[in-house]
Design a protein around this motif. Structure first.
Motif, PDB file in Angstrom:
ATOM      1  N   LEU A 103       8.377  -0.904  12.071  1.00 34.35           N
ATOM      2  CA  LEU A 103       7.169  -1.273  11.317  1.00 34.35           C
ATOM      3  C   LEU A 103       6.052  -1.680  12.271  1.00 34.35           C
ATOM      4  O   LEU A 103       4.892  -1.311  12.073  1.00 34.35           O
ATOM      5  CB  LEU A 103       7.483  -2.411  10.325  1.00 34.35           C
ATOM      6  N   MET A 146      13.374   3.199   0.005  1.00 32.62           N
ATOM      7  CA  MET A 146      11.971   3.000  -0.379  1.00 32.62           C
ATOM      8  C   MET A 146      11.193   2.358   0.776  1.00 32.62           C
ATOM      9  O   MET A 146      10.067   2.740   1.085  1.00 32.62           O
ATOM     10  CB  MET A 146      11.923   2.084  -1.595  1.00 32.62           C
ATOM     11  N   LYS A 147      11.860   1.393   1.430  1.00 32.43           N
ATOM     12  CA  LYS A 147      11.213   0.696   2.535  1.00 32.43           C
ATOM     13  C   LYS A 147      10.973   1.640   3.715  1.00 32.43           C
ATOM     14  O   LYS A 147       9.869   1.707   4.251  1.00 32.43           O
ATOM     15  CB  LYS A 147      12.134  -0.451   2.982  1.00 32.43           C
ATOM     16  N   GLN A 151       4.455  -3.500  -2.725  1.00 30.17           N
ATOM     17  CA  GLN A 151       5.043  -2.691  -3.797  1.00 30.17           C
ATOM     18  C   GLN A 151       6.250  -1.902  -3.315  1.00 30.17           C
ATOM     19  O   GLN A 151       7.173  -1.641  -4.073  1.00 30.17           O
ATOM     20  CB  GLN A 151       3.986  -1.733  -4.365  1.00 30.17           C
ATOM     21  N   THR A 152       6.224  -1.523  -2.048  1.00 28.76           N
ATOM     22  CA  THR A 152       7.346  -0.750  -1.513  1.00 28.76           C
ATOM     23  C   THR A 152       8.377  -1.664  -0.844  1.00 28.76           C
ATOM     24  O   THR A 152       9.269  -1.184  -0.146  1.00 28.76           O
ATOM     25  CB  THR A 152       6.834   0.275  -0.482  1.00 28.76           C
ATOM     26  N   LYS A 153       8.211  -2.987  -1.032  1.00 27.25           N
ATOM     27  CA  LYS A 153       9.174  -3.985  -0.549  1.00 27.25           C
ATOM     28  C   LYS A 153       9.293  -4.032   0.976  1.00 27.25           C
ATOM     29  O   LYS A 153      10.279  -4.537   1.508  1.00 27.25           O
ATOM     30  CB  LYS A 153      10.579  -3.726  -1.137  1.00 27.25           C
ATOM     31  N   VAL A 154       8.291  -3.475   1.669  1.00 29.78           N
ATOM     32  CA  VAL A 154       8.287  -3.601   3.129  1.00 29.78           C
ATOM     33  C   VAL A 154       8.048  -5.063   3.498  1.00 29.78           C
ATOM     34  O   VAL A 154       8.639  -5.604   4.435  1.00 29.78           O
ATOM     35  CB  VAL A 154       7.215  -2.684   3.759  1.00 29.78           C
ATOM     36  N   ILE A 169       2.515   0.159  12.230  1.00 31.22           N
ATOM     37  CA  ILE A 169       1.301  -0.611  11.919  1.00 31.22           C
ATOM     38  C   ILE A 169       0.270  -0.431  13.042  1.00 31.22           C
ATOM     39  O   ILE A 169      -0.932  -0.253  12.787  1.00 31.22           O
ATOM     40  CB  ILE A 169       1.629  -2.115  11.719  1.00 31.22           C
ATOM     41  N   TYR A 185       0.264  -2.091  -1.012  1.00 30.43           N
ATOM     42  CA  TYR A 185       1.220  -0.986  -0.874  1.00 30.43           C
ATOM     43  C   TYR A 185       2.510  -1.466  -0.197  1.00 30.43           C
ATOM     44  O   TYR A 185       3.615  -1.136  -0.640  1.00 30.43           O
ATOM     45  CB  TYR A 185       0.585   0.154  -0.067  1.00 30.43           C
ATOM     46  N   LEU A 186       2.355  -2.268   0.856  1.00 27.92           N
ATOM     47  CA  LEU A 186       3.543  -2.759   1.581  1.00 27.92           C
ATOM     48  C   LEU A 186       4.383  -3.666   0.691  1.00 27.92           C
ATOM     49  O   LEU A 186       5.611  -3.694   0.795  1.00 27.92           O
ATOM     50  CB  LEU A 186       3.120  -3.499   2.849  1.00 27.92           C
TER      51      LEU A 186
END
Lengths: 94, 204
Positions: B42, A1-2, B193-196, B46, B190-191
Motif C-alpha cells: 500500500l 477486495m483489499k 469502502q474497500t476496507k483498505v 500510495i 474509496y480506501l
C-alpha cells in the motif's frame, strides 16, 4: 477486495500519468503565479540537468513524451518507495 | 508549490535541509518499528498514485492552476511517519528525474510538502475529530501550511518581503486547497469502502 483496491489504485496512477496527464492545466501553479505577479520567478535557475526535464521524454513525439515520462515516474516512485519500506523492514528483523 | 533553485539563499537552504534530514530520520526510525510488512505494498502504491496525481494540474481561477500534494491522504492511509517517507520519495523523484523543484531547494520542498503538510494536516485531522469535514479541512489546511512555510523561506532569503508574498500565496493556496480537500476525501472514501483502511482509524 483489499488487494484489488490496492491494484486499482496502482492502475489509477498509471492511467493518470499515462493518459490524463496531457489534459492537465498548463497554467502556472500557485507559487509560479505569485512569482510572476511579484517578479521573482525570473530568478529561478536550473542547476542540474535532469534526465527527463519537465516531464518530457527527450526524442519522443510530443503526444508520447509526457505520458511516457509519467509512466516512468510512476514506476520509479513505486520501486523507490517499496525498496525503502522493505529495507526498513529488513533492518528491523536483522 | 515546488520551489526551484535560485530563489532561496544559503542559510535558508542549509536550515531547511537540516530540518528535513531530522524529520526524515525521525520518520525512518518510526517506520522501522511501526510499519507492518503487509502495509508495504500500500505504501508503494500510495507513493505512485500521489506522484501521478501531482501531474494533473487543475485550473482554479484567473489563469492559475494547482495540483494535489497528498500529504494528508498519505498520512490517513499509512500513518504520519510513512507519509513522510512517501512524500519525500515523490519529491526526490520529481527533482532528480524531472527537474521539478530545485535540487538545492529539495530540503525546503521536503520540509514544506513532505513533512509539514502530512504532520500538521494529520494532527489537525485528529484534533478536529476524524470526521469527513475534519478530513477536508485538514487537507485544505495542509496546503496553507506549506504555502506559509514557502513564503517564510522566500522572505528569509531576502527575495521578497513577507508582507508582500504571504497574502497572495495564502489566497491562491486557499483556492488550490479546496481541490486538495475534495481529492483527499474521494480517495480516502474509496480506501474505506474497500476496507483498505478503517474509518477514523489512527495509524502510527
Amino acid at each position: 477486495m483489499k488487494n484489488r483496491a490496492i491494484l486499482f489504485l496502482g492502475l489509477a496512477a498509471v492511467l493518470l500519468a499515462g493518459l490524463l496527464s496531457p489534459l492537465a492545466s498548463s497554467y502556472p501553479d500557485g507559487l509560479e503565479r505569485v512569482g510572476e505577479d511579484l517578479g521573482f520567478i525570473d530568478r529561478a535557475v536550473v542547476l542540474f540537468s535532469s534526465p527527463v526535464p519537465d516531464y518530457t521524454w527527450p526524442g519522443l513525439p510530443a503526444s508520447l513524451s509526457g505520458p511516457a515520462a509519467g509512466v516512468l515516474g510512476v514506476a520509479v516512485t513505486l520501486i523507490v518507495a517499496l525498496s525503502v519500506a522493505k529495507l526498513q523492514g529488513r533492518s528491523r528483523s536483522g | 508549490m515546488h520551489i526551484p533553485d535560485g530563489l532561496l539563499d544559503g542559510k535558508t537552504l542549509a536550515t531547511t535541509a537540516a530540518a528535513s534530514a531530522a524529520g526524515l530520520s525521525w520518520a525512518l526510525r518510526r517506520v522501522r518499528t511501526g510499519l507492518q510488512d503487509k502495509q508495504v505494498p500500500l505504501l508503494g502504491v500510495i507513493a505512485a498514485f500521489i506522484f501521478a496525481a501531482q501531474m494533473i494540474n487543475f485550473p482554479v481561477w484567473g489563469g492559475t492552476s494547482g495540483h494535489l500534494i497528498g500529504g494528508v491522504l498519505a498520512a490517513v492511509a499509512l500513518g504520519p511517519a510513512s507519509a513522510v517517507i512517501v512524500m519525500t520519495t515523490v519529491l526526490v523523484v520529481q527533482a532528480l528525474l524531472f527537474g521539478d523543484g530545485g535540487v538545492l531547494a529539495l530540503g525546503a520542498n521536503v520540509l514544506n510538502m513532505g513533512i509539514l503538510a502530512p504532520l500538521v494536516g494529520y494532527w489537525a485531522y485528529r484534533l478536529l475529530g476524524r470526521s469527513r469535514v475534519a478530513l477536508f479541512l485538514a487537507a485544505w489546511a495542509s496546503i496553507l501550511v506549506s504555502a506559509l512555510a514557502a513564503s517564510l523561506q522566500l522572505a528569509w532569503s531576502g527575495l521578497i518581503g513577507l508582507g508582500v508574498v504571504l497574502p497572495p500565496m495564502l489566497v491562491w493556496h486557499a483556492l488550490i486547497g479546496v481541490g486538495e480537500g475534495v481529492i483527499t476525501l474521494a480517495v480516502v472514501r474509496y480506501l474505506e469502502q474497500t476496507k483498505v483502511i478503517l474509518p477514523g482509524e489512527v495509524r502510527s
